[in-house]
Write an enzyme that holds these catalytic residues in place. Structure first.
Site, PDB file in Angstrom:
ATOM      1  N   HIS A   1       0.829  -1.208   0.000  1.00 32.04           N
ATOM      2  CA  HIS A   1       0.000   0.000   0.000  1.00 32.04           C
ATOM      3  C   HIS A   1       0.868   1.266   0.000  1.00 32.04           C
ATOM      4  CE1 HIS A   1      -3.714   2.277   1.154  1.00 32.04           C
ATOM      5  NE2 HIS A   1      -2.824   3.094   1.678  1.00 32.04           N
ATOM      6  N   GLU A   2       1.772   1.343   0.961  1.00 32.73           N
ATOM      7  CA  GLU A   2       2.590   2.554   1.069  1.00 32.73           C
ATOM      8  C   GLU A   2       3.536   2.698  -0.131  1.00 32.73           C
ATOM      9  OE1 GLU A   2       1.597   4.681   3.087  1.00 32.73           O
ATOM     10  OE2 GLU A   2       0.381   3.378   4.349  1.00 32.73           O
TER      11      GLU A   2
ATOM     12  N   HIS B   1       1.666   4.586  -2.754  1.00 26.79           N
ATOM     13  CA  HIS B   1       1.727   6.041  -2.534  1.00 26.79           C
ATOM     14  C   HIS B   1       3.100   6.575  -2.955  1.00 26.79           C
ATOM     15  CE1 HIS B   1      -2.035   6.802  -0.442  1.00 26.79           C
ATOM     16  NE2 HIS B   1      -1.799   5.875   0.479  1.00 26.79           N
TER      17      HIS B   1
ATOM     18  N   GLU C   1      -4.865   7.751  -2.966  1.00 27.88           N
ATOM     19  CA  GLU C   1      -5.322   6.467  -2.434  1.00 27.88           C
ATOM     20  C   GLU C   1      -5.599   5.481  -3.579  1.00 27.88           C
ATOM     21  OE1 GLU C   1      -4.940   6.060   0.647  1.00 27.88           O
ATOM     22  OE2 GLU C   1      -6.039   4.227   1.129  1.00 27.88           O
TER      23      GLU C   1
HETATM   24 ZN    ZN Z   1      -3.210   5.170   1.874  1.00 31.94          ZN
END
Ligand code: ZN
Length: 501
Positions: A264-265, A268, A294
């Protein structure tokens, strides 16, 4: 003209440097700083924040922007200089409307509120934070009132995070999604839940971290322009295009925690690593909105990282890393475990199907607080009521109820949550566009190859930074406006195969 543009850039660079220094102090605070550093660190961050704000509202910037406007008007809309002047003006006009005293009050209050929350959550002491929340609500209303003429008091706050969105449009979007999503979630959670015990064995920390890093390296996260460290609440942070870091947390008895937070990170961070380096030091040099940001994290975490083709490639590898734990677990069992749908209490741990229900109830509660139709003292009960209504589960305590998210205790009330669901919606819309452009992507994922997908995202989304608004970007990339259909089709296809729908 060139001189004025150079002066504007120099001033913006200074502000960016101060903000990057704050980001670095924040990163240090949540990774390596000893507890004794806390009081001075809060002051240092306040000092840097004040300096950056003073520089941001310097009337000299307004004069430069005015002087440069005719030049910008003569350029094509998507010219870099036109975008720089447009986006810098938006930020300047926004910040100059908020009195410096209000900003200072907010910084001081949110630092205090955050400190109280870090103790109140483990102690389950909701009473300790409510007076702070009361004041946060008051400050949030004052912020909103700096932008008169709004249709809904949450509009200016939503606009900070997701420029161009309003309470009314988000409400309509969420109502449309909810009508389709709630029956799917209900149909699935009524069925026997998947067995995820294979994820709950003991997995040593260093092997978990190494495996996660192997995957994100393959995704295209550049470790010569970033690094990963441990923290309590995972996040990505940027000091420059050349230094975009991520953090994760490891649970040795839960294989999914570090793994999926890392993917997830990294999503980003790859967005930030991919911004055109020519934008460095300007407001163009970051992702365009909370929702688009997101969409990038969720795309890599879920549409790629929780997909069957992806694990067809990586499952033998993770079995080799954890042979004692996974040797006798079939791929199908593992795949069902990482995509287990259940009624749960914690947003950040929620599965793809129920996740948005967690977000929508927070969004509704934020609006109700701002409107005044819900009093702060009634929030904990309202929270619990919505959980039983929407997710069929009542929090046994406030720790895993209203106290679980940091947002309201370290920031404003309003605008904090809609980006998560907008991101989910966009992740599927962008992913569909990528596969339409490159039909080979599915087969590539099954071979552990991500260069085509990463290259497409970089070209279509990352490199533009904040040059285009969310709606402009969606239009350019997908040829149409934001729509929930790709996301719903994705959920129906994937979960229709895993469960009876
Ligand atoms: Zn996030």
């Amino acid at each position: 003209m060139n001189e004025q543009l150079a002066e504007l850039r120099a001033r913006l660079q200074e502000i960016d440097d101060l903000n990057a220094a704050s980001a670095l102090l924040n990163w240090d605070q949540t990774t390596y700083m000893p507890p004794g550093g806390a009081p001075a660190r809060a002051r240092q961050l306040a000092t840097l924040g004040r300096l950056a704000h003073e520089k941001s509202i310097d009337p000299a910037i307004g004069r430069l922007l005015d002087a440069l406007q005719p030049y910008a008007d003569g350029l094509p809309y998507d010219h870099d200089d036109a975008a720089l002047i447009r986006v810098a003006r938006r930020g300047y006009e926004r910040l100059t409307r908020v009195p410096t005293e209000l900003v200072a009050k907010f910084y001081a209050h949110s630092a205090a509120s955050y400190q109280v929350w870090t103790r109140a959550r483990p102690d389950n002491d909701v009473g300790a934070v409510l007076p702070y929340l009361e004041h946060t609500l008051e400050l949030s209303r004052q912020f909103a009132d700096c932008f008169p003429g709004y249709a809904h008091i949450a509009d200016p706050l939503i606009d900070f995070a997701d420029y161009g969105m309003r309470a009314e449009t988000v409400r309509a979007l969420f109502a449309e999604l909810r009508a389709e999503l709630a029956p799917i979630a209900h149909a699935i959670t009524a069925q026997p839940s998947a067995d995820d015990s294979c994820l709950r064995q003991h997995f040593p920390e260093s092997a978990q971290l190494a495996f996660g890093e192997r995957i994100i390296r393959a995704f295209g996260y550049d470790f010569t322009h970033g690094r990963q460290d441990k923290t309590h609440h995972p996040f990505a942070t940027k000091f420059s295009v050349g230094d975009v870091r991520i953090t994760t947390r490891v649970k040795e008895h839960d294989l999914s925690e570090a793994l999926f937070s890392t993917l997830h990170e990294a999503g980003h961070a790859m967005y930030e690593q991919g911004v055109d380096p020519a934008f460095e030091g300007t407001p163009l040099c970051s992702g365009t909105s909370a929702g688009v940001h997101e969409s990038q994290s969720r795309l890599w975490e879920n549409l790629v990282g929780r997909s069957r083709p992806f694990w067809e490639h990586y499952y033998p590898q993770i079995q080799a890393v954890f042979p004692d734990q996974l040797r006798s677990v079939p791929l199908e069992t593992f795949y069902r475990a990482i995509n287990k749908v259940q009624r749960s209490l914690i947003r950040t741990d929620a599965d793809e199907v129920t996740y948005n229900l967690h977000v929508m109830l927070r969004f509704d509660l934020e609006l109700a607080l701002l409107e005044g139709s819900l009093a702060v003292k009634d929030l904990p009960e309202a929270w619990n009521a919505r959980y039983s209504e929407d997710l069929g589960i009542t929090p046994p305590d406030h720790r895993d109820g209203v106290l679980q998210d940091v947002h309201w205790f370290g920031g404003l009330i309003g605008g904090s949550f809609q980006g998560y669901t907008i991101g989910n919606i966009l992740s599927a819309q962008f992913f569909d566009a990528a596969r339409a452009a490159h039909p080979a992507i599915d087969a590539e994922l099954a071979r552990g190859e991500f260069a085509t997908l990463h290259g497409w995202l970089r070209e279509q989304i990352y490199r533009h930074g904040s040059k285009f608004t969310t709606s402009e970007l969606v239009e350019r990339v997908t040829g149409g406006p934001l729509t929930i259909q790709p996301y719903l089709s994705y959920l129906r296809r994937k979960y229709g195969e895993l469960y009876t729908l």
